[in-house]
Motif scaffolding. Sequence first.
Motif, PDB file in Angstrom:
ATOM      1  N   VAL A 111       0.835  -1.203   0.000  1.00 14.11           N
ATOM      2  CA  VAL A 111       0.000   0.000   0.000  1.00 14.11           C
ATOM      3  C   VAL A 111       0.870   1.253   0.000  1.00 14.11           C
ATOM      4  O   VAL A 111       0.612   2.212  -0.742  1.00 14.11           O
ATOM      5  CB  VAL A 111      -0.956  -0.003   1.208  1.00 14.11           C
ATOM      6  N   LEU A 112       1.916   1.274   0.821  1.00 17.96           N
ATOM      7  CA  LEU A 112       2.805   2.442   0.854  1.00 17.96           C
ATOM      8  C   LEU A 112       3.478   2.661  -0.499  1.00 17.96           C
ATOM      9  O   LEU A 112       3.716   3.810  -0.914  1.00 17.96           O
ATOM     10  CB  LEU A 112       3.870   2.259   1.938  1.00 17.96           C
ATOM     11  N   ALA A 113       3.787   1.580  -1.198  1.00 13.50           N
ATOM     12  CA  ALA A 113       4.459   1.707  -2.485  1.00 13.50           C
ATOM     13  C   ALA A 113       3.512   2.149  -3.593  1.00 13.50           C
ATOM     14  O   ALA A 113       3.943   2.822  -4.544  1.00 13.50           O
ATOM     15  CB  ALA A 113       5.111   0.381  -2.862  1.00 13.50           C
ATOM     16  N   LEU A 114       2.229   1.801  -3.480  1.00 13.61           N
ATOM     17  CA  LEU A 114       1.297   2.054  -4.577  1.00 13.61           C
ATOM     18  C   LEU A 114       0.403   3.265  -4.382  1.00 13.61           C
ATOM     19  O   LEU A 114      -0.082   3.847  -5.349  1.00 13.61           O
ATOM     20  CB  LEU A 114       0.416   0.816  -4.815  1.00 13.61           C
ATOM     21  N   VAL A 115       0.124   3.621  -3.132  1.00 18.05           N
ATOM     22  CA  VAL A 115      -0.802   4.727  -2.873  1.00 18.05           C
ATOM     23  C   VAL A 115      -0.017   6.021  -2.739  1.00 18.05           C
ATOM     24  O   VAL A 115       0.898   6.116  -1.908  1.00 18.05           O
ATOM     25  CB  VAL A 115      -1.620   4.456  -1.592  1.00 18.05           C
ATOM     26  N   PRO A 116      -0.356   7.030  -3.533  1.00 17.21           N
ATOM     27  CA  PRO A 116       0.365   8.301  -3.414  1.00 17.21           C
ATOM     28  C   PRO A 116      -0.027   9.033  -2.138  1.00 17.21           C
ATOM     29  O   PRO A 116      -1.099   8.820  -1.578  1.00 17.21           O
ATOM     30  CB  PRO A 116      -0.101   9.069  -4.660  1.00 17.21           C
ATOM     31  N   GLY A 117       0.854   9.875  -1.662  1.00 17.52           N
ATOM     32  CA  GLY A 117       0.548  10.664  -0.484  1.00 17.52           C
ATOM     33  C   GLY A 117       1.732  10.745   0.452  1.00 17.52           C
ATOM     34  O   GLY A 117       2.785  10.130   0.232  1.00 17.52           O
ATOM     35  N   ASP A 118       1.532  11.498   1.516  1.00 20.83           N
ATOM     36  CA  ASP A 118       2.555  11.677   2.537  1.00 20.83           C
ATOM     37  C   ASP A 118       2.738  10.362   3.295  1.00 20.83           C
ATOM     38  O   ASP A 118       1.794   9.849   3.895  1.00 20.83           O
ATOM     39  CB  ASP A 118       2.117  12.796   3.485  1.00 20.83           C
ATOM     40  N   HIS A 119       3.945   9.819   3.271  1.00 17.80           N
ATOM     41  CA  HIS A 119       4.177   8.502   3.871  1.00 17.80           C
ATOM     42  C   HIS A 119       3.828   8.438   5.353  1.00 17.80           C
ATOM     43  O   HIS A 119       3.236   7.441   5.795  1.00 17.80           O
ATOM     44  CB  HIS A 119       5.624   8.074   3.630  1.00 17.80           C
ATOM     45  N   PRO A 120       4.171   9.407   6.182  1.00 12.62           N
ATOM     46  CA  PRO A 120       3.750   9.321   7.593  1.00 12.62           C
ATOM     47  C   PRO A 120       2.234   9.231   7.743  1.00 12.62           C
ATOM     48  O   PRO A 120       1.738   8.451   8.572  1.00 12.62           O
ATOM     49  CB  PRO A 120       4.314  10.610   8.197  1.00 12.62           C
ATOM     50  N   ALA A 121       1.496  10.027   6.958  1.00 14.55           N
ATOM     51  CA  ALA A 121       0.043  10.011   7.067  1.00 14.55           C
ATOM     52  C   ALA A 121      -0.531   8.687   6.556  1.00 14.55           C
ATOM     53  O   ALA A 121      -1.471   8.135   7.138  1.00 14.55           O
ATOM     54  CB  ALA A 121      -0.547  11.186   6.284  1.00 14.55           C
ATOM     55  N   VAL A 122       0.035   8.173   5.431  1.00 11.80           N
ATOM     56  CA  VAL A 122      -0.441   6.884   4.908  1.00 11.80           C
ATOM     57  C   VAL A 122      -0.154   5.766   5.910  1.00 11.80           C
ATOM     58  O   VAL A 122      -1.004   4.896   6.157  1.00 11.80           O
ATOM     59  CB  VAL A 122       0.219   6.589   3.550  1.00 11.80           C
TER      60      VAL A 122
END
Length: 858
Positions: A277-288
């Motif tokens: 999910v972290l690799a595929l979903v865009p966005g701020d990593h801490p928030a994701v």
Amino acid sequence: MTPAVPFFRRALLWAERHRRWLVVAAVAVVALLAFEALRLVLSEVHLKDVRLALHAVPPSRIAAALGLTVVSYLALTGYDSVALRAIGRPMPWRIAAEGSFTSYTLSHNLGLSLLTGGSARYRVYSAAGLDLGDVAQVSAIAGITFWAGVLATAGLAMAAGGAPVDVAGWRIEGGSTRGIGIALIAVVAILPLLRLTGRHAISSGGMRLPVPTLGQQAVLLAVSLVDMIAASAALFVLMPGLGPTAFPAFFIAYAVAIVVALVTHVPGGLGVFETVVLALVPGDHPAVFAGLLLYRLIYYLLPLLAAGVGIALREGWRLRHPIGRGLGIADRAGQLVAPTAVTALVFLGGFVLLVSGALPGVKGRLNPLDDLVPLPFIEGSHFAGSLVGTALLLVAPALNARLRSGFEAARVLLIGGALFSLVKGFDYEEAALQVVILGALQYAKPSFYRRGGLGSGPLDRRWLGAAAVAIGLSVWAGFFAYKRVPYSDDLWWEFALHANAPRFLRASVGASVLLGAVAMWHLLTGRGVTPPAQTLDPAVATVALAAATRTDANLAFTGDKSFIVSASGDAFLMYRVQGRTWVVMGDPVGPEAAWSELVWNVRRQCDAAGGRLCFYQASQAMLPLIVELGLEAIKYGEEAQVPLERFTLAGPKAKNLRHALRRGEEAGLAFSVVPAAQVPGIMDELRAVSDAWLDDKAGAEKRFSLGPFDPDYLARFDCAVVRQGGEAGGRIVAFANLWTLPDGEELSCDLMRHLPDAPYGTMDMMFVKLFEWGRDQGYTRFDLGMAPLSGLTGGRLAPLWAKLGRALFENGERLYGFAGLRAFKAKFQPEWEPRYIATPRRLGMAHALIDLARLVSA
């Protein structure tokens, strides 16, 4: 043949022998790689940023995630409800809901769905009367439906939108998106097409799987769509900065993460799911990552906690209110699932203590605590909390075995865990969790009735491995939290209020040392098993038989078996070793509360000796334990039980029996029962009948599953005899020794022999007279014994074990005259109860069946 061929052949054989450990090693490697990948993805993310992101999630989004989780789990119950109707075994929704909820909460968190979820589903549905094959069909339909839901939801999202989709920088153009979506929907359409073409079932590997009707398929698809949309949306609402239009791309990433997590078999997909999910979903990593942590808590851990507490409370209620309780399906299912649920809760409590000990305390709570508690108490509580967490991981298996000692230890540890959570940093949430688990455990106290020390439970390398994984995860969390703290030897000796990293190091070493010490203790002291006895203590036999319900418990007196006795001396298990196979005869004898201790004891002894474990003629009551042991249950045949109150010679079905009685009376046959004390006086006559019977048959005397002609053995029992020429002075033409039990419920006969020239209908007459005699003596049923291979086919579509079993036992049937047994017993209109053989899987099954055939035919 080239030199490489033997090498590869040996390699394949070695891999097959060590397949289980190779799979475990592969899963461990994948998990390590996943956490290493997660570490790299989060290399620039710090714990402080994640905590800020967690606090920034609006309560409304958390409430929405909770609501969507409830919708998803409600939809999951529809899988089982419709699947039960599809196989022709409909159940009330509450039963299907219980089977589904307990199954999915365990499999979601522990992985290995066939073993964890399948076992829980079997325990629930077996209490409702389903057999292993029915449960396997329900699980298969539910699994197919899940995958259909993944494909259908992804296909609809891509086909309906038709817009370009961006996933981690990878762009799928609109036309391609619609084409892929239509292709996915076409795959899901295969099942309806099968039904439309007239296929009502699919057969593969000996398993016949019904194809649901079109209406049932429509309902299953709708349920699956609701489940997948709700489950993914529960994570979507926790993701920052994603609008409604981003859901199609997000769902594709979610589906990929789910598929990868399931394929890798990592328990709960922990680490694997988050990395994808972290690799595929865009966005701020801490928030994701913060959203993923909340999702793991809301969708995985909270349902597990709710299921465990609910099952434990209901089990406690059942045991505290026995009047009117315990007879329903839900009560029986709760009784079976309760130990597993409580074990999962206690394991969860220990894991939370370990992870909490690895993370820094909240500054706003530590400062006021410093004014109330001296620093040494804070330091000591932090260290002790991690040790308590490790101990809870190691005590959990004793609870699963219903050991009272495990209950007492877990209760003390949970109290200590709650206190240490408060003193180390005023972690009241963590303390509340320990108290909730303690309350559920305490309420289910009557469930833990087995006597024995902690070492007498089934604590083996798998539990030690699970504990090691839990400690490893806590260590990973600690290194993530303190990645910015430079290491130095001085850290180990630094004691300060906010010296969190040193506390983490000391606690991790303490937990690892405790785990290593327990592992070393088990390695050096063995497994604490009771040595097998070659003879059975008469006192143990008396107590165990008083609680037995099957008369074949009297096989304990044939003189050819070894015994394992329960720690309390009120139950025993009998077995023999043939080759490398340890064959257990029937069910354990004694209270069912002692069965788990006995079967795990024989399992450990068998493993220590490098043997294969096999159960022969086990009843349905043994199936849950067989599943726990990891064995495969095979239907071997059926046992004929004649209800004596309903037995009658009236009516057309008893015409042949009436005719046999008349023929017997005309031939001068007379029936009588000789008390055990008088049997030695007729032993010579019985021997003459037995010798003539053996001379007329192919094969020799047998002892394992039948009693032999042994004067000492026969003198233990009353003997039914048929004389020709008068009850007093006529010659004995047939006899059978009688098996009874102290409860006076069941009557049966063991050794049945007759002269080759005995008048026609002699055995029919003897059984009719035995039924009448038994009914007059107050017995309720007569056990006519096994009809081997009843219901077992060897056709082209039959599974390998059925074909092999039929081929192996056909020889034994010819030798011992099993042909026609079912037809003979069916004349008495019995009720048929299935009996099972349980063996290891794959190659171990073939070896075990060969050894078993040798044993029962010898």
